[in-house]
Enzyme design. Structure first.
Site, PDB file in Angstrom:
ATOM      1  N   ASP A 147       0.813  -1.233   0.000  1.00 32.66           N
ATOM      2  CA  ASP A 147       0.000   0.000   0.000  1.00 32.66           C
ATOM      3  C   ASP A 147       0.844   1.279   0.000  1.00 32.66           C
ATOM      4  O   ASP A 147       0.299   2.370   0.220  1.00 32.66           O
ATOM      5  CB  ASP A 147      -0.908   0.005   1.243  1.00 32.66           C
ATOM      6  CG  ASP A 147      -2.120  -0.897   1.079  1.00 32.66           C
ATOM      7  OD1 ASP A 147      -2.911  -0.639   0.153  1.00 32.66           O
ATOM      8  OD2 ASP A 147      -2.268  -1.845   1.860  1.00 32.66           O
ATOM      9  N   GLU A 191      -0.262   9.434   1.895  1.00 37.66           N
ATOM     10  CA  GLU A 191      -1.045  10.305   2.786  1.00 37.66           C
ATOM     11  C   GLU A 191      -1.186   9.726   4.192  1.00 37.66           C
ATOM     12  O   GLU A 191      -1.248  10.476   5.182  1.00 37.66           O
ATOM     13  CB  GLU A 191      -2.447  10.495   2.208  1.00 37.66           C
ATOM     14  CG  GLU A 191      -3.400  11.184   3.160  1.00 37.66           C
ATOM     15  CD  GLU A 191      -4.806  11.257   2.621  1.00 37.66           C
ATOM     16  OE1 GLU A 191      -5.308  12.371   2.473  1.00 37.66           O
ATOM     17  OE2 GLU A 191      -5.403  10.197   2.321  1.00 37.66           O
ATOM     18  N   ASP A 192      -1.252   8.394   4.285  1.00 39.63           N
ATOM     19  CA  ASP A 192      -1.543   7.780   5.587  1.00 39.63           C
ATOM     20  C   ASP A 192      -0.370   7.796   6.547  1.00 39.63           C
ATOM     21  O   ASP A 192      -0.533   7.518   7.734  1.00 39.63           O
ATOM     22  CB  ASP A 192      -2.027   6.338   5.372  1.00 39.63           C
ATOM     23  CG  ASP A 192      -3.358   6.331   4.661  1.00 39.63           C
ATOM     24  OD1 ASP A 192      -4.234   7.121   5.046  1.00 39.63           O
ATOM     25  OD2 ASP A 192      -3.510   5.554   3.693  1.00 39.63           O
ATOM     26  N   ARG A 242      -8.902   2.577  11.655  1.00 44.54           N
ATOM     27  CA  ARG A 242      -7.459   2.846  11.533  1.00 44.54           C
ATOM     28  C   ARG A 242      -6.949   3.941  12.484  1.00 44.54           C
ATOM     29  O   ARG A 242      -5.751   4.191  12.528  1.00 44.54           O
ATOM     30  CB  ARG A 242      -7.141   3.272  10.102  1.00 44.54           C
ATOM     31  CG  ARG A 242      -7.470   2.252   9.032  1.00 44.54           C
ATOM     32  CD  ARG A 242      -6.474   1.103   9.009  1.00 44.54           C
ATOM     33  NE  ARG A 242      -6.803   0.162   7.964  1.00 44.54           N
ATOM     34  CZ  ARG A 242      -6.388   0.274   6.708  1.00 44.54           C
ATOM     35  NH1 ARG A 242      -5.627   1.288   6.351  1.00 44.54           N
ATOM     36  NH2 ARG A 242      -6.727  -0.632   5.810  1.00 44.54           N
ATOM     37  N   HIS A 253     -11.756   5.725   5.468  1.00 43.56           N
ATOM     38  CA  HIS A 253     -11.143   6.875   6.137  1.00 43.56           C
ATOM     39  C   HIS A 253     -12.107   8.050   6.194  1.00 43.56           C
ATOM     40  O   HIS A 253     -13.027   8.150   5.354  1.00 43.56           O
ATOM     41  CB  HIS A 253      -9.889   7.325   5.360  1.00 43.56           C
ATOM     42  CG  HIS A 253      -8.706   6.416   5.494  1.00 43.56           C
ATOM     43  ND1 HIS A 253      -7.979   5.956   4.411  1.00 43.56           N
ATOM     44  CD2 HIS A 253      -8.098   5.893   6.602  1.00 43.56           C
ATOM     45  CE1 HIS A 253      -6.987   5.195   4.845  1.00 43.56           C
ATOM     46  NE2 HIS A 253      -7.042   5.126   6.161  1.00 43.56           N
ATOM     47  N   CYS A 275      -5.089  10.223  -1.181  1.00 44.43           N
ATOM     48  CA  CYS A 275      -4.206   9.177  -0.635  1.00 44.43           C
ATOM     49  C   CYS A 275      -2.800   9.197  -1.232  1.00 44.43           C
ATOM     50  O   CYS A 275      -1.859   8.732  -0.593  1.00 44.43           O
ATOM     51  CB  CYS A 275      -4.788   7.789  -0.907  1.00 44.43           C
ATOM     52  SG  CYS A 275      -6.503   7.611  -0.460  1.00 44.43           S
TER      53      CYS A 275
HETATM   54  N1  GLY Z   1      -5.524  -0.237   0.624  1.00 47.15           N
HETATM   55  C1  GLY Z   1      -5.371   0.966   1.333  1.00 47.15           C
HETATM   56  C2  GLY Z   1      -5.472   0.740   2.784  1.00 47.15           C
HETATM   57  O1  GLY Z   1      -6.228  -0.136   3.189  1.00 47.15           O
HETATM   58  O2  GLY Z   1      -4.827   1.375   3.555  1.00 47.15           O
END
Ligand code: GLY
Length: 252
Positions: free
Chosen positions: A59, A64-65, A129, A159, A246
């Site tokens: 991923d 961004e995450d 998350r 998200h 993202c």
């Molecule tokens: N596939 C992106 C995520 O689940 O973080």
């Protein structure tokens, strides 16, 4: 303005999926779409810093995450999915020349996709998350700079920014099935078209908007308000539960 992006991983077909079924993923097409995304940013005047592929991290294109970049400081996240935690080290290294770094630490979990910043308000979606410990740690890191951090309940999507993003400092684009519009009282609200539930994700690039091409009805509503909307095809990246926000970390 600068953007950190990262090349699509060869392992992308093993990506995390939370609210979607796995579909066959065409890696070449995903790479073409990602390159077009980088090009669209460049056309809007952004200096794109593209990090090399992390082949083993499925991923890792979704940078961004891994971090939140504010004018004063960057916060390196502790991603909610265990498989994504090794993505943060290289992002910290990439951001270090630009900002002092802070870190989200366990038991907090946080994905940048859950954090929507509008002016000095930082909204954090309490998704699978991201948790309340992260909200508290963000308060510690950001309140000294005058930010207000708010934890928000949200619905059944990956998200917060799947459900809502900002069109400008006064208005938000949201899917009312996934986030309660009442949480954004005081903002002008533009709702996604009922046939386009994933259409709430838009990237602000200065006074321009970068938007997925798959939401023409919602796009028409946004454009009718006078916004300058540029579209990119994200269809292959969307199979990995990704969208326009993202794929970059944008900062001045
Ligand atoms: N596939 C992106 C995520 O689940 O973080």
């Amino acid at each position: 303005m600068k953007a950190i992006t990262r090349a699509v991983s060869s392992a992308m077909h093993h990506c995390e999926l939370t609210h979607m079924d796995r579909q066959a993923l065409d890696l070449d097409r995903a790479r073409q779409q990602h390159e077009a995304y980088n090009q669209a940013l460049r056309k809007l005047g952004v200096e794109v810093i593209e990090l090399p592929e992390q082949a083993e991290l499925a991923d890792s294109v979704f940078v961004e995450d891994t971090a939140l970049v504010f004018d004063e400081v960057a916060v390196i996240t502790h991603p909610g999915a265990v498989s994504r935690r090794p993505e943060t080290a290289s992002i910290a290294e990439a951001l270090e020349p630009y900002r002092p770094l802070r870190h989200i630490e366990p038991p907090a979990i946080l994905d940048g996709g859950d954090v929507l910043t509008i002016g000095k308000n930082v909204y954090v979606g309490l998704s699978s998350r991201s948790n309340r410990d992260a909200v508290e740690q963000l308060k510690t890191h950001l309140q000294p700079f005058g930010y207000r951090v708010h934890g928000l309940a949200m619905g059944q999507c990956l998200h917060l920014k799947t459900a809502v993003t900002a069109l400008d400092d006064q208005s938000v684009l949201l899917n009312p099935d996934w986030v309660d519009p009442a949480l954004f009282e005081g903002y002008a609200i533009v709702e996604t078209h009922p046939d386009e539930p994933f259409g709430a994700n838009v990237v602000r690039v200065g006074r321009h908007l970068l938007y997925g091409a798959a939401y023409p009805n919602t796009q028409a509503s946004i454009a009718a308000l006078g916004h300058d909307v540029h579209t990119v095809d994200m269809s292959e990246l969307a199979k990995a539960e990704g969208a326009v926000t993202c794929c970059s970390l944008l900062f001045n």
